[in-house]
Design a protein around this motif. Structure first.
Motif, PDB file in Angstrom:
ATOM      1  N   VAL A 133      68.380  -5.992  30.060  1.00 46.10           N
ATOM      2  CA  VAL A 133      67.712  -6.248  28.771  1.00 46.10           C
ATOM      3  C   VAL A 133      68.647  -7.038  27.855  1.00 46.10           C
ATOM      4  CG1 VAL A 133      66.871  -5.133  26.644  1.00 46.10           C
ATOM      5  CG2 VAL A 133      66.168  -4.250  28.893  1.00 46.10           C
ATOM      6  N   LYS A 134      69.931  -6.627  27.819  1.00 44.53           N
ATOM      7  CA  LYS A 134      70.892  -7.299  26.929  1.00 44.53           C
ATOM      8  C   LYS A 134      71.141  -8.734  27.392  1.00 44.53           C
ATOM      9  CE  LYS A 134      73.793  -3.729  27.009  1.00 44.53           C
ATOM     10  NZ  LYS A 134      74.968  -2.892  26.703  1.00 44.53           N
ATOM     11  N   GLN A 135      71.180  -8.917  28.705  1.00 47.14           N
ATOM     12  CA  GLN A 135      71.413 -10.267  29.227  1.00 47.14           C
ATOM     13  C   GLN A 135      70.238 -11.184  28.873  1.00 47.14           C
ATOM     14  OE1 GLN A 135      71.504 -11.808  33.593  1.00 47.14           O
ATOM     15  NE2 GLN A 135      73.437 -10.769  33.228  1.00 47.14           N
ATOM     16  N   ILE A 136      69.020 -10.672  29.033  1.00 42.26           N
ATOM     17  CA  ILE A 136      67.829 -11.485  28.720  1.00 42.26           C
ATOM     18  C   ILE A 136      67.828 -11.824  27.224  1.00 42.26           C
ATOM     19  CG2 ILE A 136      65.289 -11.455  28.635  1.00 42.26           C
ATOM     20  CD1 ILE A 136      65.461  -9.591  31.163  1.00 42.26           C
ATOM     21  N   SER A 138      70.348 -11.991  25.191  1.00 45.09           N
ATOM     22  CA  SER A 138      71.439 -12.922  24.833  1.00 45.09           C
ATOM     23  C   SER A 138      71.103 -14.356  25.217  1.00 45.09           C
ATOM     24  CB  SER A 138      72.749 -12.487  25.486  1.00 45.09           C
ATOM     25  OG  SER A 138      72.687 -12.749  26.869  1.00 45.09           O
ATOM     26  N   MET A 139      70.167 -14.516  26.148  1.00 43.91           N
ATOM     27  CA  MET A 139      69.805 -15.877  26.573  1.00 43.91           C
ATOM     28  C   MET A 139      68.477 -16.325  25.982  1.00 43.91           C
ATOM     29  SD  MET A 139      71.121 -15.667  30.467  1.00 43.91           S
ATOM     30  CE  MET A 139      72.874 -15.491  30.803  1.00 43.91           C
ATOM     31  N   GLY A 140      68.044 -15.589  24.957  1.00 42.32           N
ATOM     32  CA  GLY A 140      66.832 -15.993  24.238  1.00 42.32           C
ATOM     33  C   GLY A 140      65.534 -15.639  24.928  1.00 42.32           C
ATOM     34  N   GLY A 141      65.609 -14.781  25.958  1.00 41.28           N
ATOM     35  CA  GLY A 141      64.388 -14.387  26.681  1.00 41.28           C
ATOM     36  C   GLY A 141      63.596 -13.330  25.926  1.00 41.28           C
ATOM     37  N   ASP A 142      62.371 -13.111  26.370  1.00 46.41           N
ATOM     38  CA  ASP A 142      61.477 -12.145  25.722  1.00 46.41           C
ATOM     39  C   ASP A 142      61.684 -10.758  26.339  1.00 46.41           C
ATOM     40  OD1 ASP A 142      59.467 -10.832  24.456  1.00 46.41           O
ATOM     41  OD2 ASP A 142      57.821 -11.868  25.487  1.00 46.41           O
ATOM     42  N   ILE A 143      62.080  -9.790  25.512  1.00 42.53           N
ATOM     43  CA  ILE A 143      62.353  -8.440  26.029  1.00 42.53           C
ATOM     44  C   ILE A 143      61.193  -7.464  25.767  1.00 42.53           C
ATOM     45  CG2 ILE A 143      64.878  -8.623  26.013  1.00 42.53           C
ATOM     46  CD1 ILE A 143      64.876  -7.065  23.327  1.00 42.53           C
ATOM     47  N   SER A 144      60.054  -8.012  25.313  1.00 46.81           N
ATOM     48  CA  SER A 144      58.917  -7.152  24.934  1.00 46.81           C
ATOM     49  C   SER A 144      58.418  -6.259  26.071  1.00 46.81           C
ATOM     50  CB  SER A 144      57.727  -7.995  24.478  1.00 46.81           C
ATOM     51  OG  SER A 144      58.126  -8.894  23.511  1.00 46.81           O
ATOM     52  N   SER A 145      58.556  -6.690  27.307  1.00 46.18           N
ATOM     53  CA  SER A 145      58.046  -5.866  28.414  1.00 46.18           C
ATOM     54  C   SER A 145      59.014  -4.756  28.791  1.00 46.18           C
ATOM     55  CB  SER A 145      57.837  -6.705  29.675  1.00 46.18           C
ATOM     56  OG  SER A 145      57.379  -7.950  29.388  1.00 46.18           O
ATOM     57  N   PHE A 146      60.206  -4.794  28.212  1.00 46.73           N
ATOM     58  CA  PHE A 146      61.242  -3.861  28.662  1.00 46.73           C
ATOM     59  C   PHE A 146      61.608  -2.785  27.650  1.00 46.73           C
ATOM     60  CE2 PHE A 146      62.440  -8.204  30.356  1.00 46.73           C
ATOM     61  CZ  PHE A 146      61.741  -8.033  31.546  1.00 46.73           C
ATOM     62  N   VAL A 147      61.382  -3.071  26.360  1.00 43.42           N
ATOM     63  CA  VAL A 147      61.714  -2.103  25.296  1.00 43.42           C
ATOM     64  C   VAL A 147      60.581  -2.059  24.274  1.00 43.42           C
ATOM     65  CG1 VAL A 147      64.220  -2.493  25.522  1.00 43.42           C
ATOM     66  CG2 VAL A 147      62.935  -3.781  23.828  1.00 43.42           C
ATOM     67  N   PRO A 148      60.369  -0.921  23.604  1.00 41.75           N
ATOM     68  CA  PRO A 148      59.315  -0.847  22.594  1.00 41.75           C
ATOM     69  C   PRO A 148      59.590  -1.771  21.414  1.00 41.75           C
ATOM     70  CG  PRO A 148      60.016   1.353  23.249  1.00 41.75           C
ATOM     71  CD  PRO A 148      61.001   0.387  23.841  1.00 41.75           C
ATOM     72  N   VAL A 150      59.404  -1.241  18.316  1.00 43.73           N
ATOM     73  CA  VAL A 150      60.142  -0.641  17.187  1.00 43.73           C
ATOM     74  C   VAL A 150      61.657  -0.818  17.270  1.00 43.73           C
ATOM     75  CG1 VAL A 150      58.556   1.125  16.294  1.00 43.73           C
ATOM     76  CG2 VAL A 150      59.954   1.633  18.320  1.00 43.73           C
ATOM     77  N   ILE A 151      62.180  -1.121  18.458  1.00 42.02           N
ATOM     78  CA  ILE A 151      63.645  -1.302  18.543  1.00 42.02           C
ATOM     79  C   ILE A 151      64.030  -2.736  18.928  1.00 42.02           C
ATOM     80  CG2 ILE A 151      64.172   1.119  18.995  1.00 42.02           C
ATOM     81  CD1 ILE A 151      64.663   0.270  21.980  1.00 42.02           C
ATOM     82  N   LYS A 152      63.010  -3.561  19.112  1.00 38.44           N
ATOM     83  CA  LYS A 152      63.265  -4.943  19.563  1.00 38.44           C
ATOM     84  C   LYS A 152      64.207  -5.684  18.599  1.00 38.44           C
ATOM     85  CE  LYS A 152      60.483  -8.696  20.550  1.00 38.44           C
ATOM     86  NZ  LYS A 152      59.165  -9.327  20.739  1.00 38.44           N
ATOM     87  N   GLU A 153      63.909  -5.584  17.297  1.00 40.29           N
ATOM     88  CA  GLU A 153      64.726  -6.301  16.307  1.00 40.29           C
ATOM     89  C   GLU A 153      66.168  -5.781  16.285  1.00 40.29           C
ATOM     90  OE1 GLU A 153      64.450  -9.135  14.658  1.00 40.29           O
ATOM     91  OE2 GLU A 153      62.620  -9.282  15.854  1.00 40.29           O
ATOM     92  N   ASP A 154      66.329  -4.434  16.416  1.00 41.90           N
ATOM     93  CA  ASP A 154      67.684  -3.847  16.437  1.00 41.90           C
ATOM     94  C   ASP A 154      68.501  -4.492  17.557  1.00 41.90           C
ATOM     95  OD1 ASP A 154      67.003  -1.980  14.454  1.00 41.90           O
ATOM     96  OD2 ASP A 154      66.218  -0.574  15.924  1.00 41.90           O
ATOM     97  N   ILE A 155      67.852  -4.677  18.694  1.00 41.67           N
ATOM     98  CA  ILE A 155      68.558  -5.230  19.861  1.00 41.67           C
ATOM     99  C   ILE A 155      68.864  -6.714  19.641  1.00 41.67           C
ATOM    100  CG2 ILE A 155      68.387  -5.708  22.340  1.00 41.67           C
ATOM    101  CD1 ILE A 155      66.513  -3.197  22.478  1.00 41.67           C
ATOM    102  N   LEU A 156      67.849  -7.455  19.206  1.00 43.25           N
ATOM    103  CA  LEU A 156      68.042  -8.894  19.023  1.00 43.25           C
ATOM    104  C   LEU A 156      69.113  -9.183  17.982  1.00 43.25           C
ATOM    105  CD1 LEU A 156      64.344 -10.166  19.268  1.00 43.25           C
ATOM    106  CD2 LEU A 156      66.119 -10.201  21.031  1.00 43.25           C
ATOM    107  N   GLU A 157      69.092  -8.397  16.876  1.00 41.37           N
ATOM    108  CA  GLU A 157      70.101  -8.587  15.821  1.00 41.37           C
ATOM    109  C   GLU A 157      71.518  -8.389  16.354  1.00 41.37           C
ATOM    110  OE1 GLU A 157      69.747  -6.172  12.259  1.00 41.37           O
ATOM    111  OE2 GLU A 157      67.797  -7.106  11.897  1.00 41.37           O
ATOM    112  N   ARG A 158      71.700  -7.333  17.175  1.00 39.85           N
ATOM    113  CA  ARG A 158      73.030  -7.020  17.680  1.00 39.85           C
ATOM    114  C   ARG A 158      73.485  -8.002  18.757  1.00 39.85           C
ATOM    115  NH1 ARG A 158      75.679  -2.417  17.253  1.00 39.85           N
ATOM    116  NH2 ARG A 158      74.820  -2.740  15.168  1.00 39.85           N
ATOM    117  N   ILE A 159      72.581  -8.335  19.656  1.00 41.12           N
ATOM    118  CA  ILE A 159      72.975  -9.153  20.806  1.00 41.12           C
ATOM    119  C   ILE A 159      73.192 -10.609  20.408  1.00 41.12           C
ATOM    120  CG2 ILE A 159      72.252  -9.939  23.130  1.00 41.12           C
ATOM    121  CD1 ILE A 159      73.012  -6.894  22.839  1.00 41.12           C
ATOM    122  N   ASN A 160      72.371 -11.068  19.443  1.00 42.99           N
ATOM    123  CA  ASN A 160      72.531 -12.481  19.047  1.00 42.99           C
ATOM    124  C   ASN A 160      73.451 -12.593  17.841  1.00 42.99           C
ATOM    125  OD1 ASN A 160      70.806 -13.424  21.100  1.00 42.99           O
ATOM    126  ND2 ASN A 160      69.080 -12.645  19.925  1.00 42.99           N
TER     127      ASN A 160
END
Ligand code: PNS
Length: 160
Positions: A133-136, A138-148, A150-160
């Protein structure tokens, strides 16, 4: 297995639909489930234990019999302290097996009162992992199928 406490331990860095599937199924089997986020000093993580706890809580507001906690130490001791009867782990593929088998045997030796139960991952989550999930992300991929959502933005903010 009613009237029992189970624990679902892991790094959850971050939690994915694969973990959530296991947590929901454990919550159906036990009266109380404690999802425990490990402080693993040997593992480089992207989120602090508290951030991981908060993300998990956001994903499971409807699960009234599930608590989320952190622990720093031996899982066998944590299980004893909580009076847990079972440690629930998800098994994705044979590649998970050797490591999980070693941990299960070690935990049994350290705390003979706790059983490790393996739940087979649902087919759609066979390939899913937090690091993927973190690798996807970090490369600008869509993680919607892997995490809910409600936490998508938390992940994108941290990884990018
Ligand atoms: O999601 P993970 O990283 O596979 O989870 C691993 C975890 C947290 C379950 C494992 O590292 C663990 O139990 N850590 C606690 C330390 C411990 O009890 N070690 C001895 C048992 S092998």
């Amino acid at each position: 297995m009613k009237n029992s406490i189970a624990i679902c331990p892991g790094s959850f860095d971050p939690i994915t639909y694969g973990h959530l599937d296991i947590i929901h199924r454990a919550a159906n089997m036990f009266d109380k489930v404690i999802v425990v986020v490990a402080h693993n000093k040997n593992k480089v993580t992207s989120f602090t234990p508290l951030e991981r706890v908060n993300m998990i809580k956001k994903c499971i507001p409807e699960l009234n019999n599930v608590e989320v906690d952190t622990f720093d130490g031996l899982l066998a001791d944590y299980a004893k302290q909580k009076g847990a009867k079972a440690i629930i782990k998800g098994l994705r593929a044979m590649s998970d097996f050797e490591y999980e088998f070693q941990m299960a045997l070690t935990n049994k030796k350290l705390n003979p009162d706790v059983e490790t139960l393996f739940l087979t991952t649902s087919a759609q989550n066979m390939y899913l992992s937090s690091s993927m999930v973190k690798q996807i992300a970090s490369m600008g991929g869509d993680i919607s199928s892997f995490v809910p959502e409600v936490i998508k933005e938390d992940i994108l903010e941290r990884i990018n």
